[in-house]
Design a protein around this motif. Sequence first.
Motif, PDB file in Angstrom:
ATOM      1  N   SER A  46       0.767  -1.152  -0.047  1.00 62.23           N
ATOM      2  CA  SER A  46       0.064  -0.016   0.040  1.00 62.23           C
ATOM      3  C   SER A  46       0.746   1.289  -0.029  1.00 62.23           C
ATOM      4  CB  SER A  46      -0.880   0.211   1.318  1.00 62.23           C
ATOM      5  OG  SER A  46      -0.435  -0.054   2.353  1.00 62.23           O
ATOM      6  N   ASN A  60       0.342  -2.154  -6.455  1.00 62.97           N
ATOM      7  CA  ASN A  60      -0.536  -1.151  -5.836  1.00 62.97           C
ATOM      8  C   ASN A  60      -1.145  -0.392  -6.800  1.00 62.97           C
ATOM      9  OD1 ASN A  60      -1.934  -0.174  -3.349  1.00 62.97           O
ATOM     10  ND2 ASN A  60      -0.613   1.735  -3.567  1.00 62.97           N
ATOM     11  N   ALA A  62      -4.176   1.477  -9.365  1.00 58.80           N
ATOM     12  CA  ALA A  62      -5.443   1.638  -9.201  1.00 58.80           C
ATOM     13  C   ALA A  62      -6.358   0.830 -10.318  1.00 58.80           C
ATOM     14  CB  ALA A  62      -5.560   3.107  -9.067  1.00 58.80           C
ATOM     15  N   ARG A  70      -7.399  -1.307  -5.573  1.00 57.73           N
ATOM     16  CA  ARG A  70      -5.821  -1.621  -5.682  1.00 57.73           C
ATOM     17  C   ARG A  70      -5.498  -2.678  -5.966  1.00 57.73           C
ATOM     18  NH1 ARG A  70      -6.162   3.167  -6.213  1.00 57.73           N
ATOM     19  NH2 ARG A  70      -5.154   4.803  -5.316  1.00 57.73           N
ATOM     20  N   THR A  72      -2.289  -5.905  -6.970  1.00 58.16           N
ATOM     21  CA  THR A  72      -0.909  -6.099  -6.924  1.00 58.16           C
ATOM     22  C   THR A  72      -0.791  -7.645  -7.614  1.00 58.16           C
ATOM     23  OG1 THR A  72      -0.285  -4.734  -4.979  1.00 58.16           O
ATOM     24  CG2 THR A  72       1.179  -6.626  -5.655  1.00 58.16           C
TER      25      THR A  72
END
Length: 265
Positions: A46, A60, A62, A70, A72
């Motif tokens: 984050s 992270n 968007a 989010r 990853t």
Amino acid sequence: NMQLHLLAWSGFALALAAPASPQGTPDKAPDFESTLKPDRWQEDWSWVEADAPDAPRFKNMAFGPDGDWRLTLGGEGRVRAETRDPPEFGISGQPAVNAVNFRGLVHADAHLGDHVRVFLQAGSWGQDGRKVPRIFDEAEVALQRAFADIRLTPEATLRLGRQDLFRSSSRLLFPVDIFNYQLVHDAAALRYRRDDLRVQVFHGERFVSGPGVFETRDLGGETLTGAFAEGSFGAPAGYEFGAFVLHEETDTGAFPRRAGPEERT
């Protein structure tokens, strides 16, 4: 073949895992190396500003209707050589074992706002050298982890799906990650944490993948139910106490003379 298939998975995993230069991240933020964990679902990216120059790739990012979710992505590849000479300390009289084990894993970690998280991890693994592979040595494609976290309160989280049950406790034993397969359960687990108090209640069934594509081995209905609580409970600094209870059931336990249902607490 299996080796080429695994190398392709491992190459893709390493491409996702390879860092860009972290120079664009804030000074107060952790760096790339300190955020990586052996258990990838424990990572917290984050702190990454995805739009910053030279930020770690695929971390992270968007997405979502309002751009406030989010995502990853990551992966890993592993090659492990194994030699046993003589195996079983020579008691069995079996010849020496020389094998090479391959494993590739990729994962996606999505945070859908402040209260919902979804983690998915798939992989492929195999070996070369054993004439008869063990049940955990090979899987063409397996869904290794797939769980959703629902944050009920700031202290309490409900986790549903394929997950690690014992990593939250400092005292419950779990196997070291030396095999291609990793111990996971299809389970529901309620976790509570406040200050140094940690409580978990869970119920689930152990998962072992088969050699094919998304194949599950039948373990005879093996289920595990348990709870634990850990904390200092007012003890002096450096001291901590824990209480645990585990109950295991299987429909086809193996005994010296026969197979049948088994319960252990």
